[in-house]
Design a protein around this motif. Structure first.
Motif, PDB file in Angstrom:
ATOM      1  N   PRO A  49     -28.965  20.563  -7.218  1.00 27.13           N
ATOM      2  CA  PRO A  49     -28.129  20.637  -6.287  1.00 27.13           C
ATOM      3  C   PRO A  49     -28.533  21.029  -4.816  1.00 27.13           C
ATOM      4  CG  PRO A  49     -27.497  22.408  -7.654  1.00 27.13           C
ATOM      5  CD  PRO A  49     -28.662  21.814  -8.292  1.00 27.13           C
ATOM      6  N   LEU A  50     -28.219  20.471  -3.809  1.00 28.44           N
ATOM      7  CA  LEU A  50     -28.555  20.918  -2.477  1.00 28.44           C
ATOM      8  C   LEU A  50     -27.773  21.891  -1.703  1.00 28.44           C
ATOM      9  CD1 LEU A  50     -30.409  17.417  -1.273  1.00 28.44           C
ATOM     10  CD2 LEU A  50     -31.637  19.378  -2.382  1.00 28.44           C
ATOM     11  N   GLN A  51     -28.037  22.873  -1.228  1.00 27.59           N
ATOM     12  CA  GLN A  51     -27.420  23.845  -0.418  1.00 27.59           C
ATOM     13  C   GLN A  51     -26.847  23.240   0.990  1.00 27.59           C
ATOM     14  OE1 GLN A  51     -26.262  26.616  -1.872  1.00 27.59           O
ATOM     15  NE2 GLN A  51     -27.443  25.823  -3.896  1.00 27.59           N
ATOM     16  N   ASN A  52     -25.475  23.319   1.239  1.00 30.62           N
ATOM     17  CA  ASN A  52     -24.883  22.949   2.464  1.00 30.62           C
ATOM     18  C   ASN A  52     -25.492  23.711   3.623  1.00 30.62           C
ATOM     19  OD1 ASN A  52     -23.468  20.952   1.241  1.00 30.62           O
ATOM     20  ND2 ASN A  52     -21.606  22.504   1.042  1.00 30.62           N
ATOM     21  N   SER A  53     -25.771  23.081   4.899  1.00 26.82           N
ATOM     22  CA  SER A  53     -26.339  23.631   5.977  1.00 26.82           C
ATOM     23  C   SER A  53     -24.866  24.284   6.642  1.00 26.82           C
ATOM     24  CB  SER A  53     -26.940  22.769   6.862  1.00 26.82           C
ATOM     25  OG  SER A  53     -27.086  23.404   8.159  1.00 26.82           O
ATOM     26  N   ARG A  54     -25.028  25.385   7.260  1.00 16.04           N
ATOM     27  CA  ARG A  54     -23.809  26.170   7.982  1.00 16.04           C
ATOM     28  C   ARG A  54     -23.506  25.442   9.086  1.00 16.04           C
ATOM     29  NH1 ARG A  54     -20.044  27.927   4.610  1.00 16.04           N
ATOM     30  NH2 ARG A  54     -21.039  28.746   3.000  1.00 16.04           N
ATOM     31  N   MET A  55     -24.558  24.365   9.848  1.00 13.32           N
ATOM     32  CA  MET A  55     -24.400  23.941  11.023  1.00 13.32           C
ATOM     33  C   MET A  55     -23.480  22.969  10.906  1.00 13.32           C
ATOM     34  SD  MET A  55     -25.970  25.586  12.895  1.00 13.32           S
ATOM     35  CE  MET A  55     -26.073  24.745  14.605  1.00 13.32           C
ATOM     36  N   GLY A  56     -22.065  23.172  11.010  1.00 14.66           N
ATOM     37  CA  GLY A  56     -21.147  22.212  10.710  1.00 14.66           C
ATOM     38  C   GLY A  56     -20.806  21.123  11.429  1.00 14.66           C
ATOM     39  N   SER A  57     -19.901  20.203  10.868  1.00 13.19           N
ATOM     40  CA  SER A  57     -19.846  18.811  11.672  1.00 13.19           C
ATOM     41  C   SER A  57     -18.503  19.300  12.925  1.00 13.19           C
ATOM     42  CB  SER A  57     -19.315  17.876  10.786  1.00 13.19           C
ATOM     43  OG  SER A  57     -18.572  16.879  11.640  1.00 13.19           O
ATOM     44  N   SER A  58     -18.372  18.691  13.638  1.00 16.09           N
ATOM     45  CA  SER A  58     -17.207  18.835  14.779  1.00 16.09           C
ATOM     46  C   SER A  58     -15.981  18.450  13.941  1.00 16.09           C
ATOM     47  CB  SER A  58     -17.505  18.405  16.038  1.00 16.09           C
ATOM     48  OG  SER A  58     -17.574  16.907  16.040  1.00 16.09           O
ATOM     49  N   GLY A  59     -15.913  17.757  13.090  1.00 11.22           N
ATOM     50  CA  GLY A  59     -14.707  17.321  12.394  1.00 11.22           C
ATOM     51  C   GLY A  59     -13.954  16.108  13.273  1.00 11.22           C
ATOM     52  N   GLN A  89     -10.333  17.281  -2.998  1.00 11.08           N
ATOM     53  CA  GLN A  89      -9.668  18.669  -3.315  1.00 11.08           C
ATOM     54  C   GLN A  89      -9.708  19.408  -2.013  1.00 11.08           C
ATOM     55  OE1 GLN A  89     -12.655  21.485  -5.408  1.00 11.08           O
ATOM     56  NE2 GLN A  89     -11.039  21.488  -7.305  1.00 11.08           N
ATOM     57  N   PRO A  90     -10.636  19.457  -1.198  1.00  9.07           N
ATOM     58  CA  PRO A  90     -10.311  20.284   0.258  1.00  9.07           C
ATOM     59  C   PRO A  90      -9.005  19.770   1.051  1.00  9.07           C
ATOM     60  CG  PRO A  90     -12.520  19.420   0.026  1.00  9.07           C
ATOM     61  CD  PRO A  90     -11.832  18.635  -1.111  1.00  9.07           C
ATOM     62  N   TRP A  91      -8.691  18.639   0.633  1.00 10.50           N
ATOM     63  CA  TRP A  91      -7.451  18.167   1.561  1.00 10.50           C
ATOM     64  C   TRP A  91      -6.007  18.792   0.813  1.00 10.50           C
ATOM     65  CZ3 TRP A  91      -6.566  15.115   5.802  1.00 10.50           C
ATOM     66  CH2 TRP A  91      -5.284  14.672   6.058  1.00 10.50           C
ATOM     67  N   GLY A  92      -6.048  18.829  -0.536  1.00  7.63           N
ATOM     68  CA  GLY A  92      -4.669  19.619  -0.960  1.00  7.63           C
ATOM     69  C   GLY A  92      -3.446  18.817  -0.824  1.00  7.63           C
ATOM     70  N   TYR A  93      -2.444  19.390  -0.345  1.00  5.42           N
ATOM     71  CA  TYR A  93      -1.165  18.781  -0.009  1.00  5.42           C
ATOM     72  C   TYR A  93      -1.061  18.646   1.387  1.00  5.42           C
ATOM     73  CZ  TYR A  93       0.450  20.571  -4.628  1.00  5.42           C
ATOM     74  OH  TYR A  93       0.599  20.831  -5.898  1.00  5.42           O
ATOM     75  N   GLY A  94      -2.154  18.763   2.112  1.00  8.30           N
ATOM     76  CA  GLY A  94      -2.184  18.563   3.508  1.00  8.30           C
ATOM     77  C   GLY A  94      -1.830  19.920   4.330  1.00  8.30           C
ATOM     78  N   VAL A 142       0.882  -1.215  -0.078  1.00 12.13           N
ATOM     79  CA  VAL A 142       0.065  -0.165   0.214  1.00 12.13           C
ATOM     80  C   VAL A 142       0.838   1.093  -0.259  1.00 12.13           C
ATOM     81  CG1 VAL A 142      -1.699   1.358   1.258  1.00 12.13           C
ATOM     82  CG2 VAL A 142      -1.848  -1.518   1.137  1.00 12.13           C
ATOM     83  N   ILE A 143       0.789   1.931  -1.140  1.00 15.73           N
ATOM     84  CA  ILE A 143       1.861   3.086  -1.162  1.00 15.73           C
ATOM     85  C   ILE A 143       1.357   4.323  -0.912  1.00 15.73           C
ATOM     86  CG2 ILE A 143       3.359   1.672  -2.562  1.00 15.73           C
ATOM     87  CD1 ILE A 143       2.350   3.667  -5.041  1.00 15.73           C
ATOM     88  N   ALA A 144      -0.191   4.587  -1.104  1.00 17.45           N
ATOM     89  CA  ALA A 144      -0.755   5.861  -0.906  1.00 17.45           C
ATOM     90  C   ALA A 144      -2.152   5.725  -0.466  1.00 17.45           C
ATOM     91  CB  ALA A 144      -0.589   6.615  -2.368  1.00 17.45           C
ATOM     92  N   MET A 145      -2.496   6.740  -0.139  1.00 14.51           N
ATOM     93  CA  MET A 145      -4.160   6.710   0.737  1.00 14.51           C
ATOM     94  C   MET A 145      -4.640   8.167  -0.096  1.00 14.51           C
ATOM     95  SD  MET A 145      -3.589   6.519   4.655  1.00 14.51           S
ATOM     96  CE  MET A 145      -2.811   5.177   5.595  1.00 14.51           C
ATOM     97  N   TYR A 146      -6.037   7.892  -0.403  1.00 13.76           N
ATOM     98  CA  TYR A 146      -6.876   8.894  -1.263  1.00 13.76           C
ATOM     99  C   TYR A 146      -7.594   9.561  -0.025  1.00 13.76           C
ATOM    100  CZ  TYR A 146      -8.901  10.973  -5.232  1.00 13.76           C
ATOM    101  OH  TYR A 146      -9.036  11.590  -6.466  1.00 13.76           O
ATOM    102  N   PRO A 147      -7.069  10.840   0.289  1.00 12.72           N
ATOM    103  CA  PRO A 147      -7.615  11.686   1.160  1.00 12.72           C
ATOM    104  C   PRO A 147      -8.858  12.328   0.818  1.00 12.72           C
ATOM    105  CG  PRO A 147      -6.043  13.044   0.141  1.00 12.72           C
ATOM    106  CD  PRO A 147      -6.220  11.595  -0.621  1.00 12.72           C
ATOM    107  N   GLY A 148      -9.529  12.917   1.752  1.00 11.98           N
ATOM    108  CA  GLY A 148     -10.738  13.847   1.399  1.00 11.98           C
ATOM    109  C   GLY A 148     -11.898  13.379   2.059  1.00 11.98           C
ATOM    110  N   GLY A 169     -13.007  19.356   6.749  1.00 13.52           N
ATOM    111  CA  GLY A 169     -13.050  18.978   5.212  1.00 13.52           C
ATOM    112  C   GLY A 169     -13.463  20.399   4.773  1.00 13.52           C
ATOM    113  N   SER A 170     -13.732  21.546   5.207  1.00 18.00           N
ATOM    114  CA  SER A 170     -14.150  22.665   4.681  1.00 18.00           C
ATOM    115  C   SER A 170     -15.378  22.765   4.338  1.00 18.00           C
ATOM    116  CB  SER A 170     -13.178  23.046   3.613  1.00 18.00           C
ATOM    117  OG  SER A 170     -11.682  23.253   4.007  1.00 18.00           O
TER     118      SER A 170
END
Length: 361
Positions: free
Chosen positions: A225-235, A184-189, A142-148, A198-199
């Motif tokens: 498309p559905l709009q994102n709620s601003r009540m965010g996850s704690s992450g 895309q939100p992960w970028g380079y870390g 396993v050489i890489a993980m797909y983030p995001g 996750g932004s």
């Protein structure tokens, strides 16, 4: 069964490979899947152990006392001017303050390889950055993980840009079960271990119930498309310096080049708390399970939510080496099945096989 061959170690030979092939041919598909998951988990666990050894300070190193430290205030606390009591947070072991480049080098010293991102050697203008293995990795590694951000099919309409989600985003990938990961939100870390949401992560329930009747309403809503709620996850607290969380930079091979890795789904068990920070993914929406079934291009809720395993998992993706690698660019067969939407630079690795996929899709 590349992962099984890798687990045998460097002393594995052709006879071992033939035995693995024979065992796989006599095993059911479910048993094969289970074995692959076990092999990948074994490697991921070894990677997490190596990362802990690098990042966790020695017990005899002097530690700054936490009992007299001034509690930090959150950004929200500053914004509203609150002076209330601080929120209790789980204890997070202190990590060595290594830069990403230094951590990457130490990981290479530990497991034999790491990853770099630099200009691709693929000869077309859209190749951009490419993924390179720095060091040596055996077949099946396993050489890489797909983030995001992970989207189940019930949350497709929350993917940014829906329904044309790939118009402005080339960092999307789909698992065989329909799960989509947006890197895309992960970028380079980043340069540390941090709370990452996750932004675009939002806490909401999937809209899978159809309460109105009529095909006009159905077709209208299906493409809305559905709009994102601003009540965010704690992450989640994730190690954003993860040197292997760069799979989204892998390129498709040019003509007369061959891929050297393959995509492999990995269901990470969330019961493995000590490993969680090294899994570079977070699920969109609530943890509630929603079972859906696909009909053509569309997905519908079905059956009980409690079917299957009771162990919660993150449905992720890793890249597995299909040949021994040494200081070279990592290449993945994209297998773009829709010939009408293939970009001009895309050359099928196996034209005949991909034509069969097109006919079956």
């Amino acid at each position: 069964m590349y992962t099984s061959f890798n687990r045998l170690g460097k002393n594995a030979d052709e006879a071992d490979a033939e035995e693995i092939i024979d065992m796989a041919s006599n095993a059911s598909f479910a048993d094969q899947q289970k074995l692959v998951q076990e092999n990948i988990h074994y490697q991921i666990k070894s990677f997490c152990t190596a990362m802990d050894k690098i990042l966790l300070p020695d017990t005899n190193e002097p530690q700054e006392s936490q009992s007299h430290a001034t509690p930090s205030r959150s950004g929200l606390n500053f914004a509203v001017g609150g002076n209330g009591p601080t929120i209790d947070r789980p204890d997070v072991p202190e990590r060595r303050p290594l830069k990403r480049t230094e951590l990457s080098q130490r990981l290479k010293d530990s497991i034999g390889y790491t990853l770099d991102v630099k200009p691709s050697q693929i000869p077309h203008n859209e190749a951009g950055q490419g993924l390179y293995l720095n060091g040596e990795a055996n077949i099946g590694a396993v050489i890489a993980m797909y983030p995001g951000v992970i989207y189940s099919s019930a949350y497709y309409r929350y993917i940014p840009g829906y329904p044309r989600v790939d118009a402005q985003n080339t960092y999307l990938i789909t698992r065989y079960d329909g799960t989509v990961i947006n890197a895309q939100p992960w970028g380079y870390g980043a340069e540390g271990r941090e709370l990452w949401d996750g932004s675009i992560m939002r806490d909401m329930k999937p809209n899978t119930e159809i309460t109105e009747k009529g095909s006009d309403w159905f077709w209208k809503m299906l493409g809305k498309p559905l709009q994102n709620s601003r009540m965010g996850s704690s992450g989640e607290i994730l190690e954003r310096r993860n040197p292997l969380a760069l799979a989204h930079f892998v390129n498709h091979p040019a003509k007369e080049m061959v891929p050297n890795v393959m995509v492999c789904p990995y269901d990470f068990p969330l019961t493995e708390k000590d490993m969680r920070a090294y899994i570079p993914n977070i699920s969109f929406g609530s943890a509630e399970q929603v079972n859906v079934r696909r009909f053509g291009s569309f997905w519908f809720r079905w059956g009980s939510r409690n079917s299957g395993s009771d162990i919660p998992v993150l449905k992720t993706i890793v890249l597995v080496a299909t040949t021994a690698l040494c200081d070279e660019e990592v290449l993945l067969n994209y297998r773009l099945s829709n010939s009408e939407r293939r970009p001009s630079w895309y050359t099928p690795v196996d034209e005949e096989k991909e034509m069969e996929l097109n006919q079956g899709s």
